[in-house]
Design an enzyme around this catalytic site. Structure first.
Site, short mmCIF file in Angstrom:
data_model
loop_
_atom_site.label_atom_id
_atom_site.label_comp_id
_atom_site.label_asym_id
_atom_site.label_seq_id
_atom_site.Cartn_x
_atom_site.Cartn_y
_atom_site.Cartn_z
N GLY A 31 0.80 -1.24 0.41
CA GLY A 31 -0.17 0.10 -0.28
C GLY A 31 0.86 1.63 0.05
O GLY A 31 1.43 1.26 -0.06
N HIS A 37 4.22 2.04 -8.63
CA HIS A 37 3.34 0.55 -8.24
C HIS A 37 2.87 0.54 -9.47
O HIS A 37 1.93 -0.02 -9.72
CB HIS A 37 2.40 0.55 -7.00
CG HIS A 37 3.09 0.61 -5.14
ND1 HIS A 37 3.49 1.60 -4.55
CD2 HIS A 37 4.24 -0.54 -4.58
CE1 HIS A 37 4.21 1.41 -3.15
NE2 HIS A 37 3.96 -0.21 -3.99
N GLN A 61 7.79 -9.12 7.99
CA GLN A 61 8.91 -9.13 7.48
C GLN A 61 9.44 -7.67 7.92
O GLN A 61 10.77 -7.26 7.32
CB GLN A 61 8.98 -8.78 5.81
CG GLN A 61 7.92 -7.46 5.20
CD GLN A 61 8.14 -7.24 4.31
OE1 GLN A 61 7.00 -8.13 3.14
NE2 GLN A 61 8.41 -6.47 3.35
O1 PAF Z 1 7.84 -5.38 -1.74
C1 PAF Z 1 6.81 -4.90 -1.09
O2 PAF Z 1 5.94 -4.40 -0.80
C2 PAF Z 1 6.28 -5.92 -0.28
O3 PAF Z 1 8.10 -6.32 0.59
C3 PAF Z 1 5.45 -7.65 -0.58
C4 PAF Z 1 6.51 -7.60 -2.31
C5 PAF Z 1 4.58 -6.84 -1.35
C6 PAF Z 1 5.68 -8.54 -0.31
O4 PAF Z 1 4.94 -8.13 1.49
#
Ligand code: PAF
Length: 282
Positions: A31, A37, A61
């Protein structure tokens, strides 16, 4: 655009689409979307009939001292942006749905995470590989698109998909930059005006390195030294790493006599920025 909030509902819709012969293309995100994006979304649009974007700030993460709680979030803004791009499904699961009580299964790669960002963020790629595997099992895409600003993440996912025989095409999108060269990132929102100026030193250093290689310099340690001096000369910067390495294995390269990945991670204030470029003699 349809919003789907649970893994179960998403799996049913994905399965039905597959049964109808539709090709599912997928862009996973956390987001706080930006042009970077959207460029991935536009690529994905061309690669399938049913375009799914996910928004999930993945707790696994982030290390406990990192910015999971404060990671920028703005659902309405994200919704408007992807709706304009003709996204078919926005998938927004909740943490409890992805990691239910008792959750204990993780995906680890043996080598690629032992370089670059994996050194200062040891839990990061385990979290990414795990959530991307889960998202793939839920969204059932034929193709998924990832940005190459997160170059190591792109390699990790491509390797994981190959190693685990996942039947998914992984496509990489080039880094999208602000007009002044700063690589787009959701975390740029944290930067003050003066920090943003210091942040430009990453791209400037990469461009200078590329010029040096074009002028015939092949000594990676010289370029790394000059890059570190340049970045250090900017206020509020703290270098995590500056590396020149093999673009596939991420092993260090000492003599630049073939295309080499130069990758940087620098804290500007408390914001960690990354950037990279393939250095090439041309
Ligand atoms: O690059 C990201 O935004 C994130 O690391 C991902 C690939 C959506 C995984 O949470």
């Amino acid at each position: 655009m349809k919003i789907i909030e649970t893994a179960g509902d998403m799996q049913v819709v994905a399965e039905q689409a597959r049964l109808k012969g539709k090709k599912i293309s997928f862009v996973p995100t956390m987001g706080y979307l930006h042009e970077g994006h959207l460029s991935l979304v536009r690529m994905a649009r061309k690669l399938g009939d049913l375009l799914v974007v996910s928004i999930f700030v993945n707790p696994s993460q982030f290390a406990p001292h990192e910015d999971f709680e404060t990671y920028p979030r703005n659902f309405q803004r994200d919704f408007d942006m992807v709706e304009k791009e003709g996204v078919d499904i926005l998938f927004t699961p909740k943490p409890d749905d992805i990691y239910p009580e008792g959750y204990q299964t993780y995906v680890n790669l043996e080598k690629l995470p032992n370089h670059l960002c994996g050194i200062s963020r040891p839990a990061f790629f385990r979290g990414v590989a795990t959530v991307v595997t889960k998202l793939f099992n839920i969204v059932k895409p034929h193709t998924a698109v990832f940005g190459k600003k997160d170059y190591q993440q792109f390699l990790v996912i491509r390797r994981m998909v190959f190693d685990l025989n996942m039947d998914i095409d992984i496509v990489g999108g080039e880094t999208i930059r602000e007009p002044d060269g700063l690589a787009m990132s959701s975390r740029n929102a944290y930067l003050t005006a003066s920090q943003r100026k210091s942040g430009l030193s990453l791209n400037q250093a990469l461009l200078a390195a590329q010029k040096a290689v074009e002028s015939g310099i092949t000594d990676a340690s010289q370029i790394i030294r000059e890059t570190k001096d340049f970045i250090d000369s900017h206020p509020e910067t703290q270098i995590d790493y500056v590396t020149i390495c093999d673009p596939e294995t991420l092993e260090e390269i000492h003599v630049i006599n073939r295309p080499a990945l130069m990758a940087l991670a620098v804290k500007v204030g408390s914001t960690r920025l990354i950037d990279n470029m393939i250095l090439n003699k041309k």
